[in-house]
Design a protein around this motif. Sequence first.
Motif, mmCIF file in Angstrom:
data_model
loop_
_atom_site.group_PDB
_atom_site.id
_atom_site.type_symbol
_atom_site.label_atom_id
_atom_site.label_comp_id
_atom_site.label_asym_id
_atom_site.label_seq_id
_atom_site.Cartn_x
_atom_site.Cartn_y
_atom_site.Cartn_z
ATOM 1 N N SER A 1 40.624 41.172 40.506
ATOM 2 C CA SER A 1 40.981 42.525 40.910
ATOM 3 C C SER A 1 40.472 43.535 39.887
ATOM 4 N N ASP B 1 41.284 46.850 40.490
ATOM 5 C CA ASP B 1 42.051 48.031 40.881
ATOM 6 C C ASP B 1 42.369 48.935 39.696
ATOM 7 N N ALA B 2 42.731 48.358 38.580
ATOM 8 C CA ALA B 2 43.106 49.148 37.406
ATOM 9 C C ALA B 2 41.963 49.243 36.397
ATOM 10 N N ARG C 1 30.439 49.319 42.695
ATOM 11 C CA ARG C 1 30.849 49.916 43.965
ATOM 12 C C ARG C 1 30.104 51.222 44.197
ATOM 13 N N ARG D 1 34.323 54.375 47.834
ATOM 14 C CA ARG D 1 35.170 53.486 47.029
ATOM 15 C C ARG D 1 36.125 52.666 47.880
ATOM 16 N N ASP D 2 36.528 53.223 49.006
ATOM 17 C CA ASP D 2 37.483 52.536 49.887
ATOM 18 C C ASP D 2 36.912 51.273 50.523
ATOM 19 N N GLY E 1 35.506 48.893 48.901
ATOM 20 C CA GLY E 1 35.594 47.780 47.960
ATOM 21 C C GLY E 1 34.419 47.716 47.009
#
Length: 66
Positions: A5, A7-8, A36, A41-42, A44
């Motif tokens: 991940s 995400d952060a 990306r 960005r949505d 992935g």
Amino acid sequence: MNAPSFDAADWRKSSYSGRNTNCVEVAESAVGNAMRDTKHRDLGALTFPGPEWRAFLNTAQSDPRK
């Protein structure tokens, strides 16, 4: 196997990205790297283990078409 991940992650815009087009962001982690599309960005990111990322960079940097 699940991709790591990001995400952060601390995403940064590639220095090769154009001002308004062809924008990509990259992120690093202990297990690999990700890339990306800045404008989507949505959708992935593509993730790569460290050895594959280094091979990609080596190939891109040695491309004679630059």
